[in-house]
Design a protein around this motif. Structure first.
Motif, mmCIF file in Angstrom:
data_model
loop_
_atom_site.group_PDB
_atom_site.id
_atom_site.type_symbol
_atom_site.label_atom_id
_atom_site.label_comp_id
_atom_site.label_asym_id
_atom_site.label_seq_id
_atom_site.Cartn_x
_atom_site.Cartn_y
_atom_site.Cartn_z
ATOM 1 N N ALA A 23 12.063 11.625 -5.806
ATOM 2 C CA ALA A 23 11.678 10.346 -5.202
ATOM 3 C C ALA A 23 11.272 9.337 -6.272
ATOM 4 O O ALA A 23 11.417 8.128 -6.083
ATOM 5 N N PHE A 24 10.776 9.839 -7.419
ATOM 6 C CA PHE A 24 10.324 8.928 -8.478
ATOM 7 C C PHE A 24 11.468 8.554 -9.429
ATOM 8 O O PHE A 24 11.331 7.677 -10.265
ATOM 9 N N VAL A 25 12.593 9.276 -9.289
ATOM 10 C CA VAL A 25 13.808 8.898 -10.017
ATOM 11 C C VAL A 25 14.570 7.879 -9.166
ATOM 12 O O VAL A 25 14.744 6.726 -9.552
ATOM 13 N N SER A 26 14.955 8.311 -7.964
ATOM 14 C CA SER A 26 15.598 7.401 -7.030
ATOM 15 C C SER A 26 15.332 7.906 -5.617
ATOM 16 O O SER A 26 15.610 9.066 -5.305
ATOM 17 N N VAL A 27 14.812 7.019 -4.772
ATOM 18 C CA VAL A 27 14.516 7.434 -3.393
ATOM 19 C C VAL A 27 15.792 7.758 -2.632
ATOM 20 O O VAL A 27 15.756 8.442 -1.620
ATOM 21 N N TRP A 28 16.927 7.279 -3.156
ATOM 22 C CA TRP A 28 18.174 7.541 -2.451
ATOM 23 C C TRP A 28 18.587 8.998 -2.590
ATOM 24 O O TRP A 28 19.174 9.569 -1.665
ATOM 25 N N ILE A 29 18.255 9.612 -3.732
ATOM 26 C CA ILE A 29 18.537 11.048 -3.885
ATOM 27 C C ILE A 29 17.704 11.829 -2.878
ATOM 28 O O ILE A 29 18.221 12.665 -2.124
ATOM 29 N N PRO A 87 0.829 -1.208 0.000
ATOM 30 C CA PRO A 87 0.000 0.000 0.000
ATOM 31 C C PRO A 87 0.864 1.259 0.000
ATOM 32 O O PRO A 87 0.882 2.006 0.968
ATOM 33 N N ASP A 88 1.596 1.464 -1.081
ATOM 34 C CA ASP A 88 2.536 2.585 -1.098
ATOM 35 C C ASP A 88 2.197 3.605 -2.190
ATOM 36 O O ASP A 88 3.037 4.413 -2.562
ATOM 37 N N LYS A 89 0.942 3.555 -2.689
ATOM 38 C CA LYS A 89 0.534 4.524 -3.712
ATOM 39 C C LYS A 89 -0.338 5.612 -3.093
ATOM 40 O O LYS A 89 -0.939 5.391 -2.048
ATOM 41 N N LEU A 90 -0.410 6.749 -3.792
ATOM 42 C CA LEU A 90 -1.252 7.836 -3.282
ATOM 43 C C LEU A 90 -2.702 7.376 -3.152
ATOM 44 O O LEU A 90 -3.408 7.788 -2.225
ATOM 45 N N THR A 91 -3.149 6.514 -4.074
ATOM 46 C CA THR A 91 -4.532 6.017 -4.018
ATOM 47 C C THR A 91 -4.805 5.218 -2.740
ATOM 48 O O THR A 91 -5.954 5.109 -2.320
ATOM 49 N N ASP A 92 -3.751 4.655 -2.144
ATOM 50 C CA ASP A 92 -3.948 3.924 -0.892
ATOM 51 C C ASP A 92 -4.258 4.873 0.257
ATOM 52 O O ASP A 92 -4.671 4.446 1.337
ATOM 53 N N LEU A 93 -4.032 6.162 0.026
ATOM 54 C CA LEU A 93 -4.361 7.148 1.056
ATOM 55 C C LEU A 93 -5.787 7.666 0.874
ATOM 56 O O LEU A 93 -6.324 8.320 1.770
ATOM 57 N N LYS A 94 -6.405 7.370 -0.292
ATOM 58 C CA LYS A 94 -7.735 7.903 -0.601
ATOM 59 C C LYS A 94 -8.718 7.570 0.516
ATOM 60 O O LYS A 94 -9.498 8.422 0.950
ATOM 61 N N PRO A 146 8.798 5.053 -3.478
ATOM 62 C CA PRO A 146 8.780 6.417 -4.025
ATOM 63 C C PRO A 146 7.680 7.329 -3.463
ATOM 64 O O PRO A 146 7.983 8.406 -2.934
ATOM 65 N N THR A 147 6.390 6.897 -3.572
ATOM 66 C CA THR A 147 5.320 7.804 -3.154
ATOM 67 C C THR A 147 5.424 8.190 -1.672
ATOM 68 O O THR A 147 5.377 9.381 -1.346
ATOM 69 N N PRO A 148 5.563 7.211 -0.752
ATOM 70 C CA PRO A 148 5.702 7.611 0.656
ATOM 71 C C PRO A 148 6.883 8.570 0.887
ATOM 72 O O PRO A 148 6.779 9.489 1.698
#
Lengths: 202, 202, 202, 202
Positions: free
Chosen positions: D167-173, C37-44, D109-111
């Protein structure tokens, strides 16, 4: 005034840590075996959690007490002291986790060793904080005099350190050491103090 | 100044205990029977938890209130007072657990007896703290005078003690006793006070 | 000094209530449908909980703010004031529960009505506390003058009261009323104030 | 005196946020695979949660520290300052949620982007609060002088802002940026400061 705010913040964090720990003492819920967990035997499972709660409560009480006295003898607060204090609070904040883990696994070796490790790190953080304060207040300061040889402060981390490997021999040795250190700080018996001071000199 | 920090710490712990208790009042979640627990009837299950929350809230309010007055009449704080205070906070910290256990089991006998036991221990801890303070302030102190015969402080633990076995006869007797003691501290009716004092003298 | 401790205790309780509310904002956990559950939609799913969290946060901010000002204009604290204050804190302590219930059920009618009921009771408790303080400080006191006609304090409970039945007509009316009252306290626009005062006079 | 209460309230909220965050560090419970989760490997799953806890702990420490200094240089508190402060506390109160979400999803990425967004909003809220205080204290005030060019306060939100798309390129950045900003505030190295100030001038 700066000092007051640091004290108030530390008190707040310690008060919350102490109270959050009690959340690990979970009210027994109905299971497939026990539909109404309302007997004393339903609390049996909680006994190790409760005992580790008591131990950690006493440790946090000792930390609060000593923190209290240390800052009583502190005049001004520097940036370094602020961060050394936050470092101490960080390790204290892990007490609820290690207490819960040790308790729920009925004092199993690894959780007991981890509990000892966090105790050790908190003791080290406390020692660093004390050094920082004395460095800023001067070696002739009230605090430096009040601490003296500080054999308790030096013996405690040594015993925590010993308790970590001992957990894999017998958790009772480790837990015995934790209880012994707590009692050492708790009991203000002057004879024990004198004896141990003598021992420290030799 | 030392006294202020002890008061602030105690206030913090009591404030957190009071608020953590409300976490036992769990928002109803969807189950196999009820997919949308959004009706008043879905709260019915929570009623005993809510009632025990009210009772414990009042008890903690009374403790905070009395603690407040007791330290108002205290001049200096000793190591013994610090630990007697932490001892009291320890028993108060168990309120959320016993309140939740009693509430979730709809006032079953054993949880009610355990609730009474923790009330008893808190009352004993309060008494020890009071003795410690009077011992350090002197028998002619403001506090000793303010407390007087302290019939409430002596009657309360006796009633809690009685409530423990009564829980196995009828939980209503025990809970009635808990409510009665709470009202006794809450209602500042002088006639009841005088009558009970008279009774205590006989 | 007594006043300081009452303020500190109330601040502590309100600070904890505000922060405990955020615990209802639960980190989404893996389910059978969604293993990560790591997508923005999981926060909906959390959006209504988040919106009710914002609303309650603002309400608690308003209460803290007003409490602050009220006690600023208070000289001494009586037993009655202490208990009226605890009564207010009791109703505020139910905010996390009603906020969570309303949010998790996506603003369903009954939870919205119950949310309004707790708001109403808190407003009544605040009013009682205010009366108690004015009674002890005198009608010519600073507080009595500062409050004046107190049209906001009288209009708010009326609107909460109206919002309870309206929740069964449309939850948007009720929630609109909650937002309106919050804005009324938040926005210090003098023209609105004057207009509403005029309206109150007619 | 008003200022003291605002400080105490903020301290309380920050202290609770810091400690509540640790609740996301959940004691491992028995599962179908692991009946006794008492090994160090059972903690492996918790490592990302623990690392994000450390990061957020440091951030909250920095906020508390800066808040502390800012109000040290503040003389009186206005209604606008009160609300700007509550606005800051609101964004800080979301730290436990974003920390837990990022940690439990192993820095997905999203979180991570949402974590950055809340950091950004807290920085904006801090900036607004600072502006509000300077506006009420005067441009020649102690605070305005103490802040100076405030390159750290301006660089930080820019870096948080950059961390969101990264974050959508690399979460490490992104996480590298978060750690860099934290170190920038933590390390009081004057050479870095001077170098960055030079850079800011160009």
């Amino acid at each position: 005034m700066e000092k007051n705010r640091l004290e108030a913040f530390s008190d707040g964090v310690i008060a919350i840590i102490i109270t959050i720990m009690v959340l690990e003492l979970k009210v027994p819920h109905p299971t497939e075996q026990v539909s109404r967990p309302d007997k004393l035997t339903d609390l049996k499972e909680l006994l190790p959690v409760f005992l580790s709660y008591i131990l950690s409560f006493i440790y946090l009480g000792i930390y609060w007490n000593n923190h209290h006295h240390m800052f009583h003898a502190t005049k001004h607060v520097t940036g370094g002291i602020l961060w050394a204090n936050l470092h101490l609070l960080f390790w204290l904040s892990l007490f609820p986790f290690t207490t819960g883990w040790m308790g729920e696994n009925h004092l199993a070796p690894t959780p007991t060793a981890v509990y000892g490790f966090v105790l050790l790190m908190a003791a080290v953080a406390y020692y660093i904080l004390q050094r920082r304060i004395i460095a800023s207040q001067g070696r002739d300061s009230l605090l430096a005099a009040a601490i003296g040889k500080d054999w308790k402060g030096k013996l405690s981390p040594a015993l925590y350190f010993a308790a970590i490997p001992f957990a894999f021999v017998s958790v009772w040795i480790s837990n015995g050491l934790f209880v012994f250190v707590a009692l050492m700080w708790l009991v203000p018996d002057r004879r024990i103090e004198r004896a141990l001071q003598q021992h420290a000199k030799e």
